[in-house]
Enzyme design. Structure first.
Site, PDB file in Angstrom:
ATOM      1  N   CYS A 330       3.772   7.299 -12.463  1.00  0.00           N
ATOM      2  CA  CYS A 330       4.794   6.804 -11.519  1.00  0.00           C
ATOM      3  C   CYS A 330       5.756   7.903 -11.128  1.00  0.00           C
ATOM      4  O   CYS A 330       6.154   8.700 -11.968  1.00  0.00           O
ATOM      5  CB  CYS A 330       5.642   5.726 -12.165  1.00  0.00           C
ATOM      6  SG  CYS A 330       4.712   4.335 -12.719  1.00  0.00           S
ATOM      7  N   ARG A 425       1.856  -3.177  -1.882  1.00  0.00           N
ATOM      8  CA  ARG A 425       2.525  -3.253  -3.182  1.00  0.00           C
ATOM      9  C   ARG A 425       3.805  -2.424  -3.191  1.00  0.00           C
ATOM     10  O   ARG A 425       4.730  -2.681  -3.930  1.00  0.00           O
ATOM     11  CB  ARG A 425       1.526  -2.739  -4.221  1.00  0.00           C
ATOM     12  CG  ARG A 425       1.976  -2.736  -5.638  1.00  0.00           C
ATOM     13  CD  ARG A 425       0.754  -2.564  -6.516  1.00  0.00           C
ATOM     14  NE  ARG A 425       1.091  -2.284  -7.893  1.00  0.00           N
ATOM     15  CZ  ARG A 425       0.222  -2.406  -8.885  1.00  0.00           C
ATOM     16  NH1 ARG A 425      -0.994  -2.812  -8.655  1.00  0.00           N
ATOM     17  NH2 ARG A 425       0.579  -2.130 -10.119  1.00  0.00           N
TER      18      ARG A 425
END
Ligand code: XMP
Length: 507
Positions: A330, A425
Site C-alpha cells: 500500500c 475500489r
C-alpha cells in the site's frame, strides 16, 4: 479494561504492531490446548481466524479451497468478469462434500453437448452425473468418460449406464454414520467412485464420491480442520464492487443480479471492499444488498474510525474491515497522507464494533504470527495478502531471478491492477486508470512460500503460543486478558534475532 487504560494513556500517539508487546500472564493452558475458532456471524464460523485477501494476486479458487480446507476463509477477488467469479465460487463450493445433498443432475433427453456446456459454465471439476426424470426418479448414471466433445450430439439416454446396473444405497441403509457407511461401500466395491443415495421410491436424494470420502477420512487425522457450511461444503467468500452505470449512479440491477447468482452458487459472505468504506457509495451498496438479501453475511470496508464502523453497521454490514494503508504493497499513506497505524485503528474500531454488535477484521500489515496475536486482542479475525501471496495456491506465474524464485504480488490500487478492473475500489473509473491517476499501491514480488497448509500450520502454531503465554484458552479470553506495553526502538531491535550470523531463517 487494560486496553482502555493503555490507549487512553497513549491518546494522540498512533501505534502499530511493532510498537507494542503483550505482557505475559499466569497460564494454566498449553498452546496445543487452545482453541482458535472464531464466529464472524452466526452462519460464518472459522476454525482459524485467518482470511486471504480479495486481491488478484492472492485469492482465486485454489487459494480459497486451501484456506477453507485449513479452517480459514478465502475472499475471491472481483478483478475478473462476473461470470468467471461465479465459476470460481462454484469450484470452491463443489470441492469437497460428505453427502452432496443436491447433486447436479442431467435428463435423459439432453445431449452430451448440453452436459459439456454445463460443465464449462459452472466450472465443474467432475463429469459423472446422475440421470433423473422430472420427479427425480433415478434413470441411470452418465459416466465421465462419455462426456467428451466427440460424443456431443449423442443423447444422454444412449450413453448412460442404465438404472439396473447402478449401485445405490437407501437413506435408511446409511444409518447414523453415513461417512463410515460410504467408506465401507467404496472399500467393498473396487472401481466404483460414486455412490448414489435414493429414497424408498427410488428418487435421488444425494451422492457420495470416493475422493470426498477419502479426503474426509484423512482430515480426521490432520491438524487443521476445514471450515464448512451446514451442508458440509467448504466456506467461500467473494468480493463485490459498487458497479456504476454511465450516469454515475449505482447499477442496482447489475449488483443485485450478480449477488443473486453468487448466493445461488452457495457463497457464504460477500465483501464490499474499497479503500474508503466510510463513504456514501459503499454505504448505499451495503444497504442495497442488505435490503434484498436479509440473511447474507456482509463484510464492508475499509475504515479506521469508530464513526466509520458505526456507519457501515447501520447500513447493514455485519463484519467491518479495518485498515487504511498498513498493507505491504500500500502507498495510501504516502500518496494521500491518510490512514492510522493499525493497532490504534483497531482499538478505536473495536470500541465502536462492540457497541454496534458487529465484528471487525484486521486488514493489512501482518508480516508474522506475533502481529496476528496482537491483532486478535482487538479483532475477530485477520486478513492477509503478502503473507500468502508466495504460496503455490496464489494465482500467478513463478519468476526466477538470480537463482531465486518469486511470485508476483501487487496492490489492488496499483496501476496494473486498476487497469485490470479494480479502479472503482479506489474511487476512480477504469477509464481514469489508463490516464495514470495517482496509484495507491505498488507492484512487487514475493519469494515463493511453501504450500498454504504449511504456512497456516506455522501461523496457527504461533497464535497458539501467544495464547499460551497469556493463559487464554480461546480468542474471547485473549481479547479479555491482553495487556499492552509500548516498546522503545531498542526494545524493537531486541525483539528480532540480533548480533548473530543467521544460517537458517525462522518463520
Ligand atoms: P498485506 O500487508 O497483507 O495487505 O499485504 C493486504 C491488504 O492491503 C490492502 N490493499 C491495498 N491498500 N493500496 C492500498 O493502500 C493498494 O494498492 C492495496 N491493495 C490491497 C487490502 O486491504 C489488502 O487486504
Amino acid at each position: 479494561k487494560a486496553a482502555d487504560d493503555f490507549f487512553r494513556e497513549h491518546a494522540g500517539l498512533a501505534l502499530t504492531y511493532d510498537d507494542v508487546t503483550l505482557a505475559t500472564l499466569y497460564s494454566e493452558i498449553l498452546p496445543r490446548e487452545t482453541n482458535l475458532e472464531t464466529e464472524l456471524h452466526e452462519r460464518l464460523r472459522l476454525r482459524i481466524p485467518v482470511i486471504s485477501a480479495d486481491m488478484d494476486t492472492v485469492t482465486e479458487a485454489p487459494m480459497a479451497i486451501a484456506m477453507a480446507l485449513n479452517g480459514g476463509l478465502g475472499l475471491i477477488h472481483c478483478n475478473l468478469p462476473e461470470r468467471e467469479q461465479l465459476s470460481q465460487v462454484s469450484r470452491v463450493k463443489n470441492n469437497i462434500h460428505g453427502l452432496i445433498q443436491e447433486p447436479i443432475k442431467v435428463s435423459a433427453d439432453q445431449t452430451i453437448g448440453d452436459v459439456l456446456t454445463l460443465v464449462e459454465e459452472r466450472g465443474f471439476a467432475f463429469r459423472t452425473f446422475p440421470v433423473v426424470d422430472e420427479n427425480d426418479t433415478l434413470l441411470g448414471l452418465l459416466p465421465g468418460h462419455t462426456v467428451r466433445p466427440r460424443y456431443a450430439s449423442t443423447k444422454v439416454a444412449a450413453a448412460m449406464t442404465p438404472r439396473a446396473q447402478v449401485q445405490t444405497i437407501t437413506e435408511k441403509e446409511l444409518g447414523k454414520n453415513p461417512i463410515a457407511k460410504a467408506d465401507q461401500f467404496f472399500n467393498e466395491h473396487i472401481g466404483i467412485h460414486k455412490l448414489l443415495v435414493v429414497d424408498d421410491d427410488d428418487r435421488l436424494r444425494g451422492l457420495f464420491t470416493i475422493s470426498d470420502i477419502e479426503r474426509i477420512m484423512q482430515e480426521r487425522h490432520s491438524q487443521l480442520k476445514p471450515a464448512r457450511d451446514d451442508q458440509f461444503r467448504l466456506l467461500c467468500g467473494a468480493a463485490v464492487t459498487a458497479t456504476r452505470n454511465s450516469t454515475g449512479e449505482l447499477d442496482r440491477d447489475r449488483i443485485l443480479t450478480h449477488i443473486g447468482d453468487l448466493v445461488e452458487r452457495g457463497v457464504d459472505v460477500v465483501a464490499v471492499s474499497t479503500a474508503h468504506g466510510f463513504s456514501k457509495g459503499v454505504g448505499d451498496t451495503v444497504k442495497l444488498i442488505r435490503e434484498h438479501f436479509p440473511d447474507l453475511p456482509i463484510i464492508a470496508g475499509n475504515v479506521t474510525s469508530g464513526e466509520g464502523v458505526s456507519y457501515l453497521s447501520k447500513c447493514g454490514a455485519n463484519i467491518i474491515k479495518v485498515g487504511q494503508g498498513p498493507g505491504s504493497i500500500c502507498t495510501t499513506r504516502v500518496v494521500a497522507g491518510v490512514g492510522i497505524p493499525q493497532l490504534t485503528a483497531l482499538y478505536v474500531c473495536a470500541k465502536a464494533a462492540e457497541q454496534e454488535g458487529v465484528r471487525i477484521l484486521a486488514d493489512g500489515g501482518i508480516t508474522k504470527s506475533g502481529d496476528i496475536v496482537k491483532a486478535l486482542t482487538l479483532a475477530h479475525g485477520v486478513i492477509c495478502g503478502g503473507l500468502l501471496a508466495g504460496c503455490p495456491e496464489a494465482p500467478g506465474q513463478l519468476l526466477e531471478i538470480n537463482g531465486k524464485v518469486y511470485k508476483q504480488y501487487r496492490g489492488m490500487g496499483s496501476l496494473a491492477a486498476m487497469q485490470a478492473g479494480s479502479a472503482a475500489r479506489y474511487g476512480h473509473s477504469s477509464k481514469d486508470s489508463v490516464r495514470k491517476v495517482a496509484a495507491e499501491g505498488v507492484e512487487a514480488l514475493k519469494e515463493v512460500n511453501p504450500p498454504l497448509d504449511v504456512v497456516l500450520t506455522q501461523l496457527a502454531g504461533g497464535i497458539q503460543s501467544g495464547m499460551g503465554y497469556l493463559g487464554a484458552p480461546n480468542l474471547v479470553a485473549l481479547r479479555e486478558k491482553a495487556r499492552y506495553i509500548q516498546v522503545s526502538p531498542a526494545g524493537q531491535r531486541e525483539s528480532a534475532p540480533h548480533d548473530i550470523v543467521e544460517v537458517k531463517t525462522g518463520n
